[in-house]
Design a protein around this motif. Sequence first.
Motif, PDB file in Angstrom:
ATOM      1  N   ASP A   1       0.813  -1.224   0.000  1.00  0.00           N
ATOM      2  CA  ASP A   1       0.000   0.000   0.000  1.00  0.00           C
ATOM      3  C   ASP A   1       0.845   1.272   0.000  1.00  0.00           C
ATOM      4  O   ASP A   1       0.373   2.325   0.393  1.00  0.00           O
TER       5      ASP A   1
ATOM      6  N   ILE B   1      -0.747   3.191  -6.351  1.00  0.00           N
ATOM      7  CA  ILE B   1      -1.728   4.117  -5.772  1.00  0.00           C
ATOM      8  C   ILE B   1      -1.472   5.546  -6.269  1.00  0.00           C
ATOM      9  O   ILE B   1      -2.413   6.301  -6.535  1.00  0.00           O
TER      10      ILE B   1
ATOM     11  N   TRP C   1      -5.602   8.739  -0.530  1.00  0.00           N
ATOM     12  CA  TRP C   1      -4.871   7.456  -0.412  1.00  0.00           C
ATOM     13  C   TRP C   1      -5.616   6.522   0.547  1.00  0.00           C
ATOM     14  O   TRP C   1      -5.850   5.359   0.255  1.00  0.00           O
TER      15      TRP C   1
ATOM     16  N   PHE D   1       1.681  11.229  -1.025  1.00  0.00           N
ATOM     17  CA  PHE D   1       1.041  10.494   0.087  1.00  0.00           C
ATOM     18  C   PHE D   1       2.081   9.924   1.036  1.00  0.00           C
ATOM     19  O   PHE D   1       1.850   9.828   2.238  1.00  0.00           O
TER      20      PHE D   1
ATOM     21  N   ARG E   1      -3.070  12.307   1.085  1.00  0.00           N
ATOM     22  CA  ARG E   1      -3.064  11.215   2.061  1.00  0.00           C
ATOM     23  C   ARG E   1      -4.508  10.766   2.358  1.00  0.00           C
ATOM     24  O   ARG E   1      -4.778   9.567   2.502  1.00  0.00           O
TER      25      ARG E   1
ATOM     26  N   ILE F   1      -4.267   7.809  -8.122  1.00  0.00           N
ATOM     27  CA  ILE F   1      -4.596   9.167  -7.667  1.00  0.00           C
ATOM     28  C   ILE F   1      -4.444  10.159  -8.829  1.00  0.00           C
ATOM     29  O   ILE F   1      -5.287  11.032  -9.034  1.00  0.00           O
TER      30      ILE F   1
ATOM     31  N   THR G   1       2.739   9.752  -5.608  1.00  0.00           N
ATOM     32  CA  THR G   1       3.244   8.741  -4.679  1.00  0.00           C
ATOM     33  C   THR G   1       4.025   9.407  -3.559  1.00  0.00           C
ATOM     34  O   THR G   1       3.822   9.121  -2.372  1.00  0.00           O
TER      35      THR G   1
END
Length: 577
Positions: A158, A163, A238, A227, A235, A167, A224
């Motif tokens: 994670d 991610i 995320w 977050f 965040r 986003i 990346t």
Amino acid sequence: MSLIKETENYLTKVINSLGYQVDSVKLEKSKMPEYGQYQINVAMQFAKRYGKNPRDIAEDIVASFDSRFINVNIQGPGFINVTFDNEVLTNYLNKCIDDFSNFVDKSENKRKIVLDYGGANIAKELHVGHLRCNIGEAIRRLIKVFGDESIGDVHWGDWGTPIGLVIREIQELYPDLPYFDESYTGEYPSVSPVTNDDLGVIYPRASLRKKEDEKYAEEAREMTLKFQKGVPGIRALWQHIVNVSKTDCQAVYDYLNCHFDYSYGESDADPFSKPVIDFLNKQGATEMSNGILIMHVANEDDKKEMPPLLLKKSDGAVLYDTTDLATIMQRMQDFTPDAIWYFADERQSLHFEQIFRGSYKSGLVPETVELKFNGFGTINGPDGKPFKTRDGGVMSLKGLIKLVYDKIEPKIKEDITGEERAVIANKLTVATLKYADLLPSRKTDYIFDIDKFTSFEGKTGIYAVYTATRMKSLLNKVGSNNVSIKSVPNQDVLDILVKLTELTKVLNASYSEVSTSYICEFIYELCSLYNKFYANNNIANEENADTKETFIAVTKLAYNTLSNLLDILGIEIVDKM
Ligand code: ARG
């Protein structure tokens, strides 16, 4: 204690008392069953050491045996063949009917082992390869059987670029969301702007675009970093993505009977990223190279290339190596384990070798703690290439589950209907998937042959469950309270009993090699022998009372043993099918 262990202890004592020094004598499964059930091969090894003829040594040894063995004979240069007296077998196996632990020689020094075996990557759908979490799950259960302690951690992926990509793509779709407004000071919405189904569309699209658009790829990397650094809006977004995706993946793990004691992710190790880097710096283990903080882990005598660990990029982003080292620091602090075992695709073996070297070299992990990588092979489609859907897309784990379910469901008897039918079909689906996945030896790639794996014949999950169901319904019909094996009335019974004595070594091999294939093979052999016995003997209508009781006791023993073994694999038995 198992019969094998007890016998080996006995043999060790006998042989030492004859003046031959030996730490432990091994009883081996016979390669020539016509001469005996087991063999003892120490005479040849003593011959050299004591300057004697091995056959004389073997004669010497067998002359000291008590009455536990029958038909003792020596073959070739000095192979000793032994057969257990039937009473020894039945006394031992009667104790195993209600207590599986009599097959297991528990670990003498209890170990605490952390297992890392889920590894789902958040924001991406689970793919067929994630089926292999079954291996870690089975080993987790096996560790407990041996009386050791296991700590299972799913270790969600994670904290990496998928991610960031998602986003970036959400920003493209919904640029007005408050998450992207750096001047926003209000509360962020409590409901995720995307569902898991949305992610199923968003991730593949973003991933394609990244390959074609360098600027977009760079922006995804920035996301990346944001977050990771804790920029509030990013965040918060995320966190939504993590929650949505985790819920979905967790449901699949639950379906597959894969359970984790801890649901930590790479992100939970983030507080340890700085401490671990500080630690490595302090040991003088790191250096800068092209703007990246690295640690060399190569040795002079390395035969293959051993790249350095990559710890931190100039923009502050941490990498896969960093999160794994940080996780090790966290696990050492939280759990003080004796071992940490990783289960991941064999293609990650270099990564883990680097991590382990870095951990030992720097003193992050003392040599007394075992870091071990248990790589597994790839699951391929019928053509031997990575599994694809009919239209050429990547096969998801859910897709594979559905394929199997659709094959299994029609095989269930027609008179089982409604909810009950669905429950049974799901259990059999899981049994099919797990057995297929746990049968090959761990490192081998295998082809997911759906027709073969869903067959009632051969080495399959439903063959094993079907056999267990047959045993169970027989026991329910005839009753099995307080039954015991009275004698060995025929060869079918004897074959089952001897097979069961072999289980101890099967379990030992599975544990020491961290491979479930031995257990799967054993299950198949036991089921085959039982079904032969079932076909040859009229169990319910046997006229001799002692023989009838023996038949029932053997069934109960086989059933209880089989259900314990299936439970190690995470496979559930059904009442009917
Ligand atoms: N998420 C990783 C992947 O899919 C697997 C994680 C394995 N465990 C670990 N501690 N690195 O590649």
